[in-house]
Design an enzyme around this catalytic site. Structure first.
Site, PDB file in Angstrom:
ATOM      1  N   SER A 180       3.371 -14.717 -28.304  1.00 34.89           N
ATOM      2  CA  SER A 180       2.144 -15.392 -27.864  1.00 34.89           C
ATOM      3  C   SER A 180       0.938 -14.469 -28.029  1.00 34.89           C
ATOM      4  O   SER A 180      -0.200 -14.914 -27.904  1.00 34.89           O
ATOM      5  CB  SER A 180       2.270 -15.836 -26.399  1.00 34.89           C
ATOM      6  OG  SER A 180       2.710 -14.761 -25.592  1.00 34.89           O
ATOM      7  N   LYS A 208      14.144 -11.138 -27.584  1.00 36.55           N
ATOM      8  CA  LYS A 208      14.264 -12.580 -27.379  1.00 36.55           C
ATOM      9  C   LYS A 208      14.153 -13.246 -28.741  1.00 36.55           C
ATOM     10  O   LYS A 208      13.359 -12.804 -29.581  1.00 36.55           O
ATOM     11  CB  LYS A 208      13.143 -13.097 -26.453  1.00 36.55           C
ATOM     12  CG  LYS A 208      13.156 -14.622 -26.289  1.00 36.55           C
ATOM     13  CD  LYS A 208      12.211 -15.090 -25.206  1.00 36.55           C
ATOM     14  CE  LYS A 208      10.797 -15.316 -25.657  1.00 36.55           C
ATOM     15  NZ  LYS A 208      10.625 -16.304 -26.736  1.00 36.55           N
ATOM     16  N   GLU A 243      14.404 -17.371 -30.698  1.00 31.88           N
ATOM     17  CA  GLU A 243      14.451 -18.819 -30.474  1.00 31.88           C
ATOM     18  C   GLU A 243      15.603 -19.446 -31.255  1.00 31.88           C
ATOM     19  O   GLU A 243      15.956 -18.966 -32.324  1.00 31.88           O
ATOM     20  CB  GLU A 243      13.122 -19.445 -30.936  1.00 31.88           C
ATOM     21  CG  GLU A 243      11.918 -18.923 -30.182  1.00 31.88           C
ATOM     22  CD  GLU A 243      10.592 -19.527 -30.651  1.00 31.88           C
ATOM     23  OE1 GLU A 243      10.607 -20.445 -31.513  1.00 31.88           O
ATOM     24  OE2 GLU A 243       9.537 -19.091 -30.158  1.00 31.88           O
ATOM     25  N   GLU A 286      11.922 -23.898 -22.326  1.00 33.94           N
ATOM     26  CA  GLU A 286      10.497 -24.242 -22.393  1.00 33.94           C
ATOM     27  C   GLU A 286      10.317 -25.751 -22.524  1.00 33.94           C
ATOM     28  O   GLU A 286      10.913 -26.382 -23.418  1.00 33.94           O
ATOM     29  CB  GLU A 286       9.842 -23.510 -23.585  1.00 33.94           C
ATOM     30  CG  GLU A 286       8.335 -23.758 -23.649  1.00 33.94           C
ATOM     31  CD  GLU A 286       7.568 -22.730 -24.484  1.00 33.94           C
ATOM     32  OE1 GLU A 286       8.178 -21.735 -24.950  1.00 33.94           O
ATOM     33  OE2 GLU A 286       6.350 -22.928 -24.654  1.00 33.94           O
TER      34      GLU A 286
HETATM   35  O1  KIV Z   1       5.739 -15.609 -26.618  1.00 38.04           O
HETATM   36  C1  KIV Z   1       5.798 -15.962 -25.432  1.00 38.04           C
HETATM   37  O2  KIV Z   1       4.919 -15.658 -24.617  1.00 38.04           O
HETATM   38  C2  KIV Z   1       6.948 -16.757 -25.020  1.00 38.04           C
HETATM   39  C3  KIV Z   1       6.958 -17.304 -23.626  1.00 38.04           C
HETATM   40  C4  KIV Z   1       6.022 -18.432 -23.506  1.00 38.04           C
HETATM   41  C5  KIV Z   1       8.315 -17.655 -23.187  1.00 38.04           C
HETATM   42  O3  KIV Z   1       7.836 -16.953 -25.780  1.00 38.04           O
END
Ligand code: KIV
Length: 282
Positions: A68, A135, A137, A200
């Site tokens: 993000s 993390k 997806e 999400e």
């Molecule tokens: O990139 C991010 O901030 C995210 C969150 C919204 C979970 O993936």
């Protein structure tokens, strides 16, 4: 001959102070323990020294160096153009600026979709930059990769529901999977070894079902109150952008208005000669 253990040999040596762990880093085990005890987990994004220090000072459990960053700091409409170099830069800063937070590095679009070797190489780079986990997806299709990362010593947080890196497939921020598909994906990710799972924009009842079924911590964003924890984007929750107002978002501060008023006052004072005054002059 048995070595005599004296007070001196037991005492931590000065140059070992880095390992004394005055401020113990939150671990994945801590996160899982919290979830098992029914204590909610908090996660917020952080990208720079000040946001990381604030997140840590507030006692938040996990800092997500999220992709993000593309929308918050880089002024983009989505996260797709974010590069590994951007993510490593921000991860290193967050690592350097904190002592206690568990840091999760978000693998950007293109860093794990091309092939597994490249994905492992990129995930390793995150841990070398200061992250403690990554993390990524996706559902069942990323299972083999997660298993490989896990075997390589890289903890993985999964991400299901609305997955922003697939925004062009979903034609916007929406979930294009059924309850059964989400449940199957969640089970697959758990079997592959993810230590936690971001949900999400998943309807509250489905998020609750997934949380009950999989037995690993779930962290919701727009997924209702029944997940093991919550995540919000730093700039969104503090009100940096008054135009971004999805239903799930609660603004805990009005940064935009406060900063705008301060900047206007500064301009007025510079123009009027009130700043700098005697107190700010040498
Ligand atoms: O990139 C991010 O901030 C995210 C969150 C919204 C979970 O993936």
């Amino acid at each position: 001959m048995t070595r005599r253990v004296t007070a001196q040999t037991k005492a931590p040596r000065r140059h070992d102070s880095g390992r004394l762990n005055m401020h113990k880093r939150t671990t994945i085990r801590d996160i899982q323990k919290k979830a098992a005890e029914g204590t909610k987990i908090s996660m917020v994004t952080a990208y720079d020294a000040y946001s990381a220090r604030l997140v840590e000072a507030a006692g938040i459990d996990i800092a997500l160096v999220g992709d993000s960053v593309g929308t918050t700091l880089q002024g983009r409409h989505d996260t797709l153009a974010v590069e590994m170099t951007d993510m490593l830069y921000h991860t290193e800063i967050v690592g350097r600026s904190t002592e206690r937070l568990l840091i999760v590095g978000d693998m950007p679009f293109g860093s794990y979709q091309v092939n597994e070797d490249e994905a492992v190489h990129n995930a390793v780079a995150f841990l070398k930059a200061g992250a403690h986990a990554v993390k990524l997806e996706g559902g069942a299709s990323v299972m083999p990769l997660i298993e490989r990362l896990h075997d390589a010593g890289i903890p993985v947080m999964g991400h299901l529901g609305y997955t922003p890196q697939s925004v062009n497939v979903t034609s916007g921020p929406r979930v294009n999977k059924s309850r059964d598909e989400l449940m199957e994906d969640a089970e697959s990710l758990k079997d592959a070894g993810v230590f936690a799972l971001v949900l999400e924009l998943v309807p509250s009842a489905i998020a609750q079902e997934i949380t009950k079924a999989i037995g690993i911590p779930t962290i919701g964003i727009g997924a209702g109150p029944h997940t093991s924890g919550q995540v919000l984007v730093f700039h969104d929750m503090l009100g940096f952008n008054p135009d971004f107002a999805p239903k799930f978002l609660k603004r805990y501060a009005t940064f935009y208005e406060t900063a705008l008023a301060a900047l206007k006052q500064y301009k007025t004072e510079v123009e009027g000669g009130q700043y700098p005054g005697p107190d700010q002059s040498y």
